[in-house]
Design a protein around this motif. Structure first.
Motif, PDB file in Angstrom:
ATOM      1  N   LYS A  27     -63.248  48.856  29.761  1.00  0.00           N
ATOM      2  CA  LYS A  27     -63.749  48.589  31.113  1.00  0.00           C
ATOM      3  C   LYS A  27     -65.156  47.987  31.053  1.00  0.00           C
ATOM      4  N   GLN A  32     -66.510  45.904  34.127  1.00  0.00           N
ATOM      5  CA  GLN A  32     -66.241  46.908  35.157  1.00  0.00           C
ATOM      6  C   GLN A  32     -66.944  48.211  34.764  1.00  0.00           C
ATOM      7  N   TRP A  35     -65.987  51.706  36.460  1.00  0.00           N
ATOM      8  CA  TRP A  35     -64.755  52.289  35.940  1.00  0.00           C
ATOM      9  C   TRP A  35     -64.992  52.854  34.541  1.00  0.00           C
TER      10      TRP A  35
END
Length: 124
Positions: A27, A32, A35
């Motif tokens: 992630k 991201q 996350w």
């Protein structure tokens, strides 16, 4: 790292490694981080390990275009077409011939430079 092109195989490797070691590295790699933090915080449970395995399989089953749409802002790898490479090759050959004419004294340095610029403009 957010603007660099992401590799589907590296993302899958990081996801599968999350089933054994720290979950969520894939992630962070894919841009991201929230996350990724959530996966790390939940690492004491089996949830991120199962999710990492599922996502690893998902990355591998996607085709390259779908992965690019999801994680590379829709930008795929630029593949040169055979027509473009043939054009570059023909311009390179013409430049070699032009240089031979200049070396033989059949055209001046100025004429060579003018023609060379015209040919290079055809490529771009």
């Amino acid at each position: 790292m957010l603007t660099k092109r992401k590799s589907r195989s590296i993302a899958a490797i990081l996801a599968f490694s999350g089933t054994v070691t720290i979950s969520g590295l894939h992630k962070f790699y894919l841009g991201q981080p929230l996350w990724g933090i959530l996966y790390v915080l939940l690492s004491w449970t089996p949830i991120p390990k199962v999710a990492s395995a599922i996502e690893g399989v998902w990355y591998l089953t996607q085709d390259e275009d779908a992965f690019d749409r999801n994680f590379n802002l829709g930008q795929s790898v630029v593949k040169s077409s055979p027509q473009v490479s043939n054009n570059i090759e023909s311009v390179a050959n013409a430049l070699r011939e032009l240089d031979a004419l200049r070396q033989d004294g059949l055209i001046s340095e100025y004429e060579f430079e003018q023609k060379r610029r015209q040919m290079l403009d055809q490529i771009s």
